[in-house]
Design a protein around this motif. Structure first.
Motif, PDB file in Angstrom:
ATOM      1  N   ALA A  85      -7.626   0.646  -1.077  1.00  0.00           N
ATOM      2  CA  ALA A  85      -7.056   0.208  -2.349  1.00  0.00           C
ATOM      3  C   ALA A  85      -8.130   0.054  -3.416  1.00  0.00           C
ATOM      4  CB  ALA A  85      -6.304  -1.114  -2.147  1.00  0.00           C
ATOM      5  N   LEU A 129      -1.490  -0.523  -7.614  1.00  0.00           N
ATOM      6  CA  LEU A 129      -2.769  -0.730  -6.930  1.00  0.00           C
ATOM      7  C   LEU A 129      -3.206  -2.184  -7.001  1.00  0.00           C
ATOM      8  CD1 LEU A 129      -4.655   2.505  -8.039  1.00  0.00           C
ATOM      9  CD2 LEU A 129      -4.026   1.887  -5.704  1.00  0.00           C
ATOM     10  N   ALA A 160      -1.369  -3.982  -4.330  1.00  0.00           N
ATOM     11  CA  ALA A 160      -1.903  -3.656  -3.003  1.00  0.00           C
ATOM     12  C   ALA A 160      -3.233  -4.359  -2.763  1.00  0.00           C
ATOM     13  CB  ALA A 160      -2.068  -2.145  -2.867  1.00  0.00           C
ATOM     14  N   TRP A 183       0.841  -1.210   0.000  1.00  0.00           N
ATOM     15  CA  TRP A 183       0.000   0.000   0.000  1.00  0.00           C
ATOM     16  C   TRP A 183       0.873   1.256   0.000  1.00  0.00           C
ATOM     17  CZ3 TRP A 183      -4.030   2.133  -1.621  1.00  0.00           C
ATOM     18  CH2 TRP A 183      -4.456   3.366  -1.131  1.00  0.00           C
TER      19      TRP A 183
END
Length: 610
Positions: free
Chosen positions: A343, A324, A327, A305
């Motif tokens: 996320a 992303l 994450a 993250w």
């Protein structure tokens, strides 16, 4: 993040470490001081072990202190697995049950380091009742805190919140210690997990105010990281930045440990949000290093993250999408709810901005699912989330129709752009609804006091705690006198304004440990822990005096002279259950009103007159 992990030099404003144990047994005092002054206490413990004259009992308390120090304050918490069994063996040999229980609690915590929360919980429950019955409140805190952590790492948040509240209640019965801000920040971290950001922020802020009196610098990182995350959740990005800057300007470098990835992830996210990408990258690299050294727990989630927050802040859509995705994948595998929400929300926005609506919608759907799970205990959540999902489905259908039409006419591109903006607006609405739900779940919307649902959730635990301590607890029902006249003469809007002001007066006139709720209409309920009938009467006298001073401007007039009637019931003499005490308080409330209002009647007075 639950529990602090590292320690080094004291932060600015913290008292200097003296290593002086509390009054009493100096050997046990080493343990007693280990959370106030960890560095000094562990140095004293090592000196005991180095002294050939130290007996088994002295060595047991020294090993206990060192083992817990390894668990909480070093970069190698697994080392406690070798130290604590030595302490346990010595305590068993010398027959010191308190030390034996503390060593067993520490060994259960070690199972969490080994990512075995179920095993840790089984071990704790084997002696938990005895620990709660025989240990001091500060020692009981460690048992409660450890048990709560086992539920937290298995995503059983309801049980975690219950135990964090119990830890807070246990510590509020004694002198303030560093355990109290730890318990407050633990509860704040748990409330963040379920999206209840406003009370989480208040708890973390209160905890932060207690820290200068202790030489435990890792608590500053721990509390501030939870505060920053709660500030982000309430939309206070500037406040979060100030908190992060305070973290960066605190103590010097500390040993990296298994749980510091959370602090680093929060810091990287806030700095990236404010365009300080170089600073954010430094923290993200540290989070990646922590994950490399401690691959268990949630460290992969925090590391991925951190990188995603930075990539998403840059003008590189492909890199942001890839980061992303990593994450999201890490958060899904760990089922880390706060990061799942952040996320998926970021991914939905990013894909929508790229015109990749199918993927945006997929992330938005998953966000809705996680949010619904997050707010499962709140009655209104299901309605709002279903409503949002229904609206998003309509937006998707409209978008799909526009896409088909675009193939027939280039002129329809403008329609698609409009629908894209509509989809982004719906995403924002969902986020706003989620924020409102977090506050509405346990607060009265008019007065901002707690509501009856909150009272029903905390009162059984308060009564149970009072019963265990053999301490009194008072429940008072207050009803505003002649309030109907305000509504009849000035209208319901004036009545609402008066209730809002009365709520503020009441909220600032009681102790932090007291629970104040709007019970319904112009009726309020006050729970006063560790307070007998006389103390409750005194507290209500203070409320009555403050209420009489209240002046509310309205349409060129001033409304004043407010009074209330009240009934007080005290456990255990007037009842032992919530229903019995509320019934007794309600009964004497009506007696107070029958006697002419503006008075307080105790249930015990009624029974004597009878």
């Amino acid at each position: 993040m639950i529990d602090p992990v590292t320690a080094s030099a004291a932060p600015t404003g913290a008292p200097a470490a003296t290593g002086t144990p509390p009054a009493g047994d100096p050997i046990v005092g080493i343990w007693e001081a280990h959370f106030r002054e960890p560095a000094a206490s562990v140095a004293n413990a090592r000196a005991v072990l180095d002294d050939a004259a130290s007996d088994d009992r002295m060595r047991a308390w020294a090993e206990l202190t060192i083992g817990w120090h390894q668990l909480y304050f070093t970069a190698d918490p697994a080392a406690a697995g070798a130290t604590l069994p030595l302490a346990l063996e010595r305590f068993v040999r010398v027959g010191e049950r308190r030390g034996e229980l503390l060593a067993r609690i520490g060994l259960a915590r070690h199972k969490l380091v080994q990512q075995q929360p179920g095993v840790a919980r089984t071990e704790l429950l084997a002696f938990y009742d005895e620990a709660m019955a025989t240990l001091t409140p500060q020692d009981r805190f460690w048992a409660i805190n450890a048990l709560g952590a086992t539920y937290y790492y298995e995503d059983r948040i309801d049980e975690t919140i219950r135990l964090m509240h119990l830890a807070l209640e246990t510590l509020r019965a004694i002198d303030v210690s560093p355990h109290l801000p730890t318990a407050m920040s633990n509860l704040a971290a748990t409330l963040v997990t379920v999206g209840d950001y406003a009370p989480a922020r208040e708890l973390a802020q209160d905890a932060l105010g207690m820290l200068p009196r202790y030489n435990n610098p890792q608590l500053w990182l721990f509390v501030r990281s939870n505060l920053a995350e709660a500030q982000l959740g309430t939309g206070d990005a500037e406040g979060a930045l100030a908190t992060v800057d305070a973290m960066l300007g605190g103590p010097g470098e500390t040993p990296r440990s298994a749980a510091q990835a959370h602090y680093l992830a929060v810091t990287a996210e806030v700095l990236a949000m404010h365009g300080r990408l170089a600073d954010a990258e430094n923290r993200a690299n540290e989070a990646a290093s922590v994950f490399a050294n401690f691959p268990g727990g949630h460290n992969e989630v925090h590391a991925t993250w951190s990188a995603a927050a930075i990539a998403n802040a840059r003008d590189d859509p492909d890199a942001a999408v890839a980061a992303l995705a990593r994450a999201v994948d890490a958060a899904e595998r760990a089922h880390h709810v706060p990061t799942l929400c952040k996320a998926h929300a970021a991914a939905a926005k990013r894909f929508a901005s790229l015109g990749r609506f199918e993927e945006a919608y997929r992330h938005q759907l998953r966000l809705n699912e996680v949010t619904q799970e997050r707010l499962a205990s709140r009655a209104s959540a299901k309605y709002y989330l279903l409503k949002a999902e229904h609206e998003l489905k309509h937006a998707r259908d409209a978008r799909d129709r526009a896409e088909r039409e675009r193939q027939e006419s280039l002129a329809m591109n403008r329609q698609l752009e409009r629908l894209n903006r509509e989809l982004e607006r719906k995403v924002r609405e969902v986020e706003e609804l989620q924020g409102r739900l977090a506050a509405e779940a346990v607060h009265d919307p008019l007065t901002q006091l707690f509501n009856r649902r909150y009272l029903d959730s905390v009162l059984p635990a308060l009564l149970s705690g009072a019963n265990r301590r053999n301490a009194p607890i008072s429940i008072a029902l207050l009803d505003l006198d002649h309030f109907k006249e305000v509504n009849d003469r000035h209208g319901h809007l004036a009545g609402d304004r008066v209730l809002m002001q009365i709520g503020r007066v009441f909220a600032t006139s009681l102790r932090p440990a007291d629970v104040l709720c709007r019970y319904g209409g112009e009726e309020f309920c006050v729970v006063l822990p560790d307070t007998d009938g006389g103390g409750a009467r005194t507290a209500l006298a203070t409320l009555a005096a403050r209420l009489k001073e209240l002046v509310v401007p309205w349409s060129g007039e001033t409304l004043s002279g407010f009074t209330f009637s009240a009934g007080i019931a005290v456990a255990p003499e007037d009842g032992t259950t919530q229903a019995e005490l509320v019934s007794a308080a309600d009964r004497v409330l009506y007696r107070a009103k029958a006697q002419g209002r503006e008075r307080v009647v105790l249930a015990r007075d009624e029974s004597r007159s009878a």
